[in-house]
Design a protein around this motif. Structure first.
Motif, PDB file in Angstrom:
ATOM      1  N   LEU B   8      65.094 -60.825 -27.251  1.00  0.00           N
ATOM      2  CA  LEU B   8      65.718 -61.876 -26.450  1.00  0.00           C
ATOM      3  C   LEU B   8      66.577 -61.283 -25.333  1.00  0.00           C
ATOM      4  O   LEU B   8      66.717 -61.861 -24.263  1.00  0.00           O
ATOM      5  CB  LEU B   8      66.602 -62.763 -27.338  1.00  0.00           C
ATOM      6  CG  LEU B   8      65.939 -64.012 -27.886  1.00  0.00           C
ATOM      7  CD1 LEU B   8      66.868 -64.682 -28.882  1.00  0.00           C
ATOM      8  CD2 LEU B   8      65.586 -64.974 -26.764  1.00  0.00           C
ATOM      9  N   LEU B   9      67.159 -60.125 -25.616  1.00  0.00           N
ATOM     10  CA  LEU B   9      68.010 -59.473 -24.605  1.00  0.00           C
ATOM     11  C   LEU B   9      67.163 -58.911 -23.468  1.00  0.00           C
ATOM     12  O   LEU B   9      67.486 -59.056 -22.309  1.00  0.00           O
ATOM     13  CB  LEU B   9      68.827 -58.361 -25.256  1.00  0.00           C
ATOM     14  CG  LEU B   9      69.651 -57.485 -24.307  1.00  0.00           C
ATOM     15  CD1 LEU B   9      70.762 -58.310 -23.682  1.00  0.00           C
ATOM     16  CD2 LEU B   9      70.242 -56.299 -25.031  1.00  0.00           C
ATOM     17  N   PRO B  12      64.449 -61.540 -20.836  1.00  0.00           N
ATOM     18  CA  PRO B  12      65.006 -62.150 -19.619  1.00  0.00           C
ATOM     19  C   PRO B  12      65.466 -61.097 -18.619  1.00  0.00           C
ATOM     20  O   PRO B  12      65.344 -61.283 -17.411  1.00  0.00           O
ATOM     21  CB  PRO B  12      66.209 -62.944 -20.126  1.00  0.00           C
ATOM     22  CG  PRO B  12      66.101 -62.984 -21.588  1.00  0.00           C
ATOM     23  CD  PRO B  12      65.237 -61.855 -22.015  1.00  0.00           C
ATOM     24  N   ALA B  13      65.957 -59.969 -19.140  1.00  0.00           N
ATOM     25  CA  ALA B  13      66.412 -58.907 -18.230  1.00  0.00           C
ATOM     26  C   ALA B  13      65.260 -58.386 -17.391  1.00  0.00           C
ATOM     27  O   ALA B  13      65.376 -58.225 -16.174  1.00  0.00           O
ATOM     28  CB  ALA B  13      67.027 -57.767 -19.034  1.00  0.00           C
ATOM     29  N   LEU B  16      64.197 -61.007 -14.796  1.00  0.00           N
ATOM     30  CA  LEU B  16      65.121 -61.145 -13.663  1.00  0.00           C
ATOM     31  C   LEU B  16      65.058 -59.954 -12.734  1.00  0.00           C
ATOM     32  O   LEU B  16      65.051 -60.107 -11.518  1.00  0.00           O
ATOM     33  CB  LEU B  16      66.543 -61.333 -14.170  1.00  0.00           C
ATOM     34  CG  LEU B  16      66.875 -62.801 -14.397  1.00  0.00           C
ATOM     35  CD1 LEU B  16      68.096 -62.923 -15.259  1.00  0.00           C
ATOM     36  CD2 LEU B  16      67.078 -63.515 -13.076  1.00  0.00           C
ATOM     37  N   THR B  20      64.239 -61.080  -9.009  1.00  0.00           N
ATOM     38  CA  THR B  20      65.332 -61.342  -8.086  1.00  0.00           C
ATOM     39  C   THR B  20      65.245 -60.593  -6.762  1.00  0.00           C
ATOM     40  O   THR B  20      65.417 -61.200  -5.724  1.00  0.00           O
ATOM     41  CB  THR B  20      66.681 -61.063  -8.780  1.00  0.00           C
ATOM     42  OG1 THR B  20      66.673 -61.760 -10.004  1.00  0.00           O
ATOM     43  CG2 THR B  20      67.834 -61.524  -7.923  1.00  0.00           C
ATOM     44  N   PRO B  21      64.933 -59.294  -6.752  1.00  0.00           N
ATOM     45  CA  PRO B  21      64.901 -58.615  -5.458  1.00  0.00           C
ATOM     46  C   PRO B  21      63.827 -59.178  -4.530  1.00  0.00           C
ATOM     47  O   PRO B  21      63.944 -59.094  -3.333  1.00  0.00           O
ATOM     48  CB  PRO B  21      64.578 -57.163  -5.827  1.00  0.00           C
ATOM     49  CG  PRO B  21      64.926 -57.053  -7.264  1.00  0.00           C
ATOM     50  CD  PRO B  21      64.666 -58.389  -7.849  1.00  0.00           C
ATOM     51  N   PRO B  24      63.047 -64.625  -1.609  1.00  0.00           N
ATOM     52  CA  PRO B  24      63.159 -64.680  -0.153  1.00  0.00           C
ATOM     53  C   PRO B  24      64.593 -64.962   0.262  1.00  0.00           C
ATOM     54  O   PRO B  24      65.277 -65.752  -0.377  1.00  0.00           O
ATOM     55  CB  PRO B  24      62.254 -65.854   0.229  1.00  0.00           C
ATOM     56  CG  PRO B  24      62.154 -66.686  -1.000  1.00  0.00           C
ATOM     57  CD  PRO B  24      62.296 -65.760  -2.156  1.00  0.00           C
ATOM     58  N   LYS B  25      65.043 -64.296   1.319  1.00  0.00           N
ATOM     59  CA  LYS B  25      66.381 -64.538   1.819  1.00  0.00           C
ATOM     60  C   LYS B  25      66.418 -65.922   2.439  1.00  0.00           C
ATOM     61  O   LYS B  25      65.493 -66.352   3.114  1.00  0.00           O
ATOM     62  CB  LYS B  25      66.752 -63.490   2.873  1.00  0.00           C
ATOM     63  CG  LYS B  25      66.850 -62.090   2.308  1.00  0.00           C
ATOM     64  CD  LYS B  25      68.119 -61.913   1.519  1.00  0.00           C
ATOM     65  CE  LYS B  25      68.214 -60.525   0.939  1.00  0.00           C
ATOM     66  NZ  LYS B  25      69.304 -60.360   0.021  1.00  0.00           N
ATOM     67  N   LYS B  26      67.540 -66.608   2.228  1.00  0.00           N
ATOM     68  CA  LYS B  26      67.740 -67.935   2.775  1.00  0.00           C
ATOM     69  C   LYS B  26      67.538 -67.929   4.290  1.00  0.00           C
ATOM     70  O   LYS B  26      67.088 -68.882   4.896  1.00  0.00           O
ATOM     71  CB  LYS B  26      69.173 -68.370   2.424  1.00  0.00           C
ATOM     72  CG  LYS B  26      69.691 -69.558   3.175  1.00  0.00           C
ATOM     73  CD  LYS B  26      71.176 -69.666   2.922  1.00  0.00           C
ATOM     74  CE  LYS B  26      71.810 -70.725   3.808  1.00  0.00           C
ATOM     75  NZ  LYS B  26      73.235 -70.808   3.645  1.00  0.00           N
ATOM     76  N   THR B  27      67.882 -66.769   4.866  1.00  0.00           N
ATOM     77  CA  THR B  27      67.936 -66.677   6.302  1.00  0.00           C
ATOM     78  C   THR B  27      66.580 -66.676   6.971  1.00  0.00           C
ATOM     79  O   THR B  27      66.504 -66.820   8.169  1.00  0.00           O
ATOM     80  CB  THR B  27      68.643 -65.395   6.645  1.00  0.00           C
ATOM     81  OG1 THR B  27      67.994 -64.373   5.933  1.00  0.00           O
ATOM     82  CG2 THR B  27      70.079 -65.447   6.237  1.00  0.00           C
ATOM     83  N   ASP B 195      70.054 -64.541   9.493  1.00  0.00           N
ATOM     84  CA  ASP B 195      71.095 -64.491   8.471  1.00  0.00           C
ATOM     85  C   ASP B 195      72.259 -65.353   8.939  1.00  0.00           C
ATOM     86  O   ASP B 195      72.940 -65.010   9.904  1.00  0.00           O
ATOM     87  CB  ASP B 195      71.587 -63.052   8.259  1.00  0.00           C
ATOM     88  CG  ASP B 195      70.561 -62.187   7.542  1.00  0.00           C
ATOM     89  OD1 ASP B 195      69.508 -62.734   7.163  1.00  0.00           O
ATOM     90  OD2 ASP B 195      70.807 -60.988   7.369  1.00  0.00           O
ATOM     91  N   ILE B 197      75.821 -66.658   8.629  1.00  0.00           N
ATOM     92  CA  ILE B 197      77.077 -66.251   7.990  1.00  0.00           C
ATOM     93  C   ILE B 197      78.197 -67.157   8.481  1.00  0.00           C
ATOM     94  O   ILE B 197      78.611 -67.085   9.635  1.00  0.00           O
ATOM     95  CB  ILE B 197      77.428 -64.779   8.348  1.00  0.00           C
ATOM     96  CG1 ILE B 197      76.213 -63.862   8.236  1.00  0.00           C
ATOM     97  CG2 ILE B 197      78.608 -64.302   7.504  1.00  0.00           C
ATOM     98  CD1 ILE B 197      75.690 -63.632   6.851  1.00  0.00           C
TER      99      ILE B 197
END
Lengths: 153, 225
Positions: B8-9, B12-13, B16, B20-21, B24-27, B195, B197
């Motif tokens: 379980l540990l 998910p690790a 993720l 995660t990397p 896509p950037k919001k920008t 980006d 800001i």
């Protein structure tokens, strides 16, 4: 029942930290650096490392809270972080600073009554889970360990 | 049971760290709009149009944080990045409804831009913001830095030019597409990504960020690539 609540609380904190970390990580680090800077609590040289690494620490802590291994210690760290966030919010308001929380990425807005209620609630949850995990660890019989069945004979 | 908890540990690790990397950037949402969003060379632009990184600054003339950014951060940004051809700078107007005299100040700045006096008047409007925001007398503040002849031209434009706010309309529309929530907001354009800001910032941190963006833009990459 209490154990189920404890798990739910711990997973709730995990979800908060995962969401906060991922939301910040998806944005340019400069945005979170701007939020940190607005609190006027760390030197400028700390802004980039903090803005880059804190979201990952939150994600790691969120993941660590899920399985329940060393749960009391991870809960304690999470609660300490929540207490720190609440403290710096109070400090910012007391100093009259206009701050952008940046807690869950940009657009969080200024610190207001709603922010305090939310963070106080999260801290209360953290305290309850931490206390529960420590009590459970000290208990001779952990609820989730099945009692061995003994035959009468 | 214990093995399950360790599983379980780590599951998910792994998920993720794998995902995660790559998020896509919001920008990047408005990357396709970059080229179209920057108008042909005008008085709000400075720096080399072939620069690899673009900075768009949304400000409101009556916003104190914009004043601070304009007076404290912009001079260093211009000296280190714009004058050296590394960054293309574009001012964008984003007058907020909450500020009574912001639109008027914007008209004065853009009228001055029409006669080639944008920088000096925009600077003066920010410098004198604490004075004119009390009574809306932007005219008196601007008159201090222009010759009487230029001032007459500016007054005539402010009074009669029906197209003076056209660029503001474009800027506000672009700001809405950039999901602006506050002023000042900087949009850093590099490799087709925007980006966004929000908020004021110390120059040192902006400089670090721009240097990283410039380093990422290798040879052959232009602002609009």
């Amino acid at each position: 029942m209490l154990f189920a609540l404890l798990i739910a609380g711990r997973l709730g904190i995990a979800a908060i930290f995962l969401y906060a970390g991922i939301a910040k990580d998806r944005e340019p680090w400069l945005q979170f650096a701007v939020s940190i800077e607005s609190f006027k609590i760390v030197p400028e040289s700390w802004l980039e490392p903090l803005a880059r690494d804190l979201p990952w620490c939150e994600i790691a802590l969120g993941i660590a809270l899920i399985p329940g291994i060393l749960a009391r210690w991870f809960s304690l760290i999470a609660t300490g972080m929540l207490a720190w966030f609440l403290f710096i919010g109070i400090r910012a308001v007391a100093k009259g600073l206009t701050v952008d929380c940046g807690c869950f990425g940009s657009g969080g807005g200024a610190i207001d009554a709603k922010w305090f209620v939310e963070h106080a609630a999260m801290l209360a949850l953290g305290l309850a889970v931490t206390a529960g995990e420590f009590l459970r660890a000290r208990s001779p019989k952990r609820e989730f360990v099945a009692e061995p069945t003994r035959s009468a004979g | 049971m214990e093995a399950m908890r360790y599983l379980l540990l780590f599951v998910p690790a792994l998920l993720l760290t794998a995902q995660t990397p790559a998020a896509p950037k919001k920008t990047s949402a408005h990357g396709a709009l970059t080229a179209a969003s920057i108008p042909a060379k005008n008085f709000k632009e400075s720096g080399s149009p072939t620069a690899t990184v673009g900075v768009e600054i949304y400000t409101d003339y009556q916003c104190p944080a914009c004043r601070q950014l304009y007076l404290d951060v912009l001079p260093s940004l211009v000296a280190d990045f714009v004058a050296t051809g590394k960054v293309h700078l574009l001012h964008r107007d984003f007058p907020l409804q909450m500020h009574q005299f912001s639109k008027l100040a914007t008209r004065y700045a853009n009228a001055a831009g029409t006669i080639g006096k944008y920088e000096i008047v925009a600077n003066q409007i920010f410098v004198s913001q604490p004075e004119w925001e009390l009574n809306g007398n932007v005219d008196a503040a601007v008159a201090k830095v222009l010759s009487p002849a230029d001032m007459e031209k500016v007054r005539a434009l402010v009074k009669n030019d029906t197209h003076l706010d056209d660029s503001v309309t474009v800027d506000v529309a672009m700001g809405n597409q950039d999901h602006l929530t506050q002023t000042p907001t900087l949009v850093i354009v590099a490799k087709g990504k925007r980006d966004v800001i929000g908020g004021g910032m110390p120059y040192s941190i902006l400089k670090q960020y721009l240097n990283q963006k410039l380093a990422q833009c290798s040879v052959g990459c232009s602002l609009r690539c």
